[in-house]
Scaffold this active site. Structure first.
Site, PDB file in Angstrom:
ATOM      1  N   GLN A   1       0.325  -1.114  -0.069  1.00  0.00           N
ATOM      2  CA  GLN A   1      -0.180   0.165  -0.133  1.00  0.00           C
ATOM      3  C   GLN A   1       0.891   0.732   0.580  1.00  0.00           C
ATOM      4  O   GLN A   1       1.803   1.524   1.120  1.00  0.00           O
ATOM      5  CB  GLN A   1      -0.638  -0.006   1.316  1.00  0.00           C
ATOM      6  CG  GLN A   1      -1.834   1.220   1.196  1.00  0.00           C
ATOM      7  CD  GLN A   1      -2.777   0.921   2.702  1.00  0.00           C
ATOM      8  OE1 GLN A   1      -3.146  -0.413   3.090  1.00  0.00           O
ATOM      9  NE2 GLN A   1      -3.871   1.742   3.341  1.00  0.00           N
TER      10      GLN A   1
ATOM     11  N   SER B   1       3.607  -6.342   2.535  1.00  0.00           N
ATOM     12  CA  SER B   1       2.920  -6.257   2.888  1.00  0.00           C
ATOM     13  C   SER B   1       1.517  -6.805   2.102  1.00  0.00           C
ATOM     14  O   SER B   1       1.494  -7.915   1.949  1.00  0.00           O
ATOM     15  CB  SER B   1       2.820  -4.624   3.890  1.00  0.00           C
ATOM     16  OG  SER B   1       1.049  -4.573   4.213  1.00  0.00           O
ATOM     17  N   LEU B   2       0.818  -6.432   2.319  1.00  0.00           N
ATOM     18  CA  LEU B   2      -0.147  -5.994   1.236  1.00  0.00           C
ATOM     19  C   LEU B   2       0.243  -7.437  -0.454  1.00  0.00           C
ATOM     20  O   LEU B   2      -0.110  -8.067  -0.748  1.00  0.00           O
ATOM     21  CB  LEU B   2      -0.860  -5.128   0.698  1.00  0.00           C
ATOM     22  CG  LEU B   2      -1.778  -5.068  -0.640  1.00  0.00           C
ATOM     23  CD1 LEU B   2      -3.203  -5.918   0.427  1.00  0.00           C
ATOM     24  CD2 LEU B   2      -2.042  -3.999  -1.565  1.00  0.00           C
TER      25      LEU B   2
ATOM     26  N   ARG C   1      -9.301  -7.103   4.917  1.00  0.00           N
ATOM     27  CA  ARG C   1      -8.703  -6.821   5.247  1.00  0.00           C
ATOM     28  C   ARG C   1      -8.072  -5.381   5.756  1.00  0.00           C
ATOM     29  O   ARG C   1      -7.408  -5.118   6.791  1.00  0.00           O
ATOM     30  CB  ARG C   1      -6.756  -7.618   5.179  1.00  0.00           C
ATOM     31  CG  ARG C   1      -5.611  -7.125   5.316  1.00  0.00           C
ATOM     32  CD  ARG C   1      -4.814  -7.774   4.852  1.00  0.00           C
ATOM     33  NE  ARG C   1      -3.144  -7.663   5.194  1.00  0.00           N
ATOM     34  CZ  ARG C   1      -2.371  -6.303   4.920  1.00  0.00           C
ATOM     35  NH1 ARG C   1      -2.560  -5.799   3.914  1.00  0.00           N
ATOM     36  NH2 ARG C   1      -0.886  -6.736   5.335  1.00  0.00           N
TER      37      ARG C   1
ATOM     38  N   HIS D   1       1.941  -2.974  11.096  1.00  0.00           N
ATOM     39  CA  HIS D   1       2.564  -3.788  11.235  1.00  0.00           C
ATOM     40  C   HIS D   1       3.413  -3.218  12.476  1.00  0.00           C
ATOM     41  O   HIS D   1       4.343  -3.537  12.799  1.00  0.00           O
ATOM     42  CB  HIS D   1       3.599  -3.885  10.066  1.00  0.00           C
ATOM     43  CG  HIS D   1       3.048  -4.704   8.702  1.00  0.00           C
ATOM     44  ND1 HIS D   1       2.526  -5.235   8.665  1.00  0.00           N
ATOM     45  CD2 HIS D   1       2.881  -3.624   7.857  1.00  0.00           C
ATOM     46  CE1 HIS D   1       2.512  -6.108   7.142  1.00  0.00           C
ATOM     47  NE2 HIS D   1       2.469  -4.969   6.763  1.00  0.00           N
TER      48      HIS D   1
ATOM     49  N   GLN E   1       0.059 -11.497  10.401  1.00  0.00           N
ATOM     50  CA  GLN E   1       1.083 -10.177   9.342  1.00  0.00           C
ATOM     51  C   GLN E   1       0.796  -8.854   9.512  1.00  0.00           C
ATOM     52  O   GLN E   1       1.988  -8.011   9.464  1.00  0.00           O
ATOM     53  CB  GLN E   1       1.045 -10.826   7.788  1.00  0.00           C
ATOM     54  CG  GLN E   1       1.796 -10.002   6.989  1.00  0.00           C
ATOM     55  CD  GLN E   1       0.464  -9.346   5.786  1.00  0.00           C
ATOM     56  OE1 GLN E   1       0.117  -8.895   6.030  1.00  0.00           O
ATOM     57  NE2 GLN E   1       1.900  -9.469   4.530  1.00  0.00           N
TER      58      GLN E   1
END
Length: 308
Positions: free
Chosen positions: A14, A93-94, A118, A199, A248
């Site tokens: 993102q 990440s994403l 999410r 995170h 995650q």
């Protein structure tokens, strides 16, 4: 004999999103257009309308994630149609959901549904303005951790490349950490324009809710190894994936370790798929000898013949 070519597809996180991204793929590629159309059938909003007509929601986490995943998989579909397939996959990440889809762990429909949830859960986990993230330039992880050990509610969220870490946590504490890190020798500490402390432990409630979604999602054995942000290592079995994806959202993204794992497993050519060149930039700082390129626009496809 020539070099054995082993390709890793890389997917950004993102922040890479932009209005109009991959519109040229939508217009020129039947395979890519099919992905956009499938997204619009699955989601409760039109990805096409949002991306191609400059909708402000594109920068809202609950919409961004599904839109960016759709774009990345649309470009992937065109690469696949041209016979270019990965031997490994990874995402930041994403972007890990792009890697999971490329590895056959999730269907596209399953992946885009999950990232829609999410994004909503991440937005709802922390009230707006309470959390923050900052990039720390010029300090190693050990030095940053020593400073953060003296502060509550701040932790390393991303280990992106040598000299670039990201911290996250409660907004006031992140600001204080930035001042202390500059005193400890950081070249710069840059506040990031994000909607939450991604995170970090503050996102743990989102992970709990995501785990409930994952419990009802079919998880298949990866066709190719993909890199887990949580462990930094390659995943080749289905069994740990639900737990890793739930963890995650509140765990450190170990991108340097991901790249090292791919390299040690034999990846020779790295293709960043999607808007921006963030991951390509990280790779060059991790190891300048790596072969890497970015496919963002239709004309970027022209470089593939010489690159591969």
């Amino acid at each position: 004999m020539g070099e054995i070519r082993r390709i890793a597809f890389l997917y950004p996180g993102q922040g890479a999103q932009k209005a109009g991204m991959a519109q040229d793929f939508y217009e020129k590629s039947e395979a890519a257009r099919s992905i956009f159309e499938r997204a619009d059938q699955v989601l409760d909003f039109s990805v096409c309308d949002m991306i191609f007509h400059g909708d402000d929601r594109l920068d809202q986490t609950e919409y961004t994630q599904a839109a960016l995943l759709t774009v990345c998989m649309a470009i992937t579909a065109e690469l696949t149609a041209r016979g270019i397939r990965p031997d490994f996959a990874a995402g930041l990440s994403l972007g890990e959901y792009g890697a999971l889809t490329a590895a056959g762990v999730l269907s596209f429909e399953e992946a885009v549904r999950l990232v829609r949830k999410r994004g909503i859960y991440m937005e709802q986990a922390v009230p707006a303005g309470k959390g923050a993230m900052s990039a720390v330039l010029g300090l190693d992880a050990g030095s940053v951790e020593r400073v953060l050990a003296e502060l509550p509610g701040v932790e390393i969220a991303n280990d992106n490349c040598p000299g670039q870490l990201v911290i996250a946590g409660e907004a006031a504490h992140v600001a204080e950490a930035g001042e202390r890190l500059k005193e400890a020798g950081a070249k710069r500490v840059v506040s990031l324009n994000v909607s939450g402390p991604f995170h970090s432990a503050m996102l743990a409630p989102a992970g709990v809710r995501l785990a409930e979604e994952l419990a009802n999602t079919e998880i298949r054995k990866p066709r190719i190894p993909y890199a887990s942000n949580v462990t930094g290592s390659l995943v080749m079995e289905a069994e740990p994936i639900r737990r890793l994806l739930a963890d995650q959202v509140s765990s450190r993204v170990r991108w340097q370790d991901n790249v090292k794992a791919l390299r040690e497993a034999g990846a020779t050519h790295f293709i960043e798929i999607g808007p921006g060149r963030t991951l390509t930039g990280f790779l060059r700082k991790i190891d300048r000898s790596l072969h890497c390129c970015n496919i963002e626009k239709w004309e970027d496809l022209e470089q593939l013949e010489s690159f591969l």
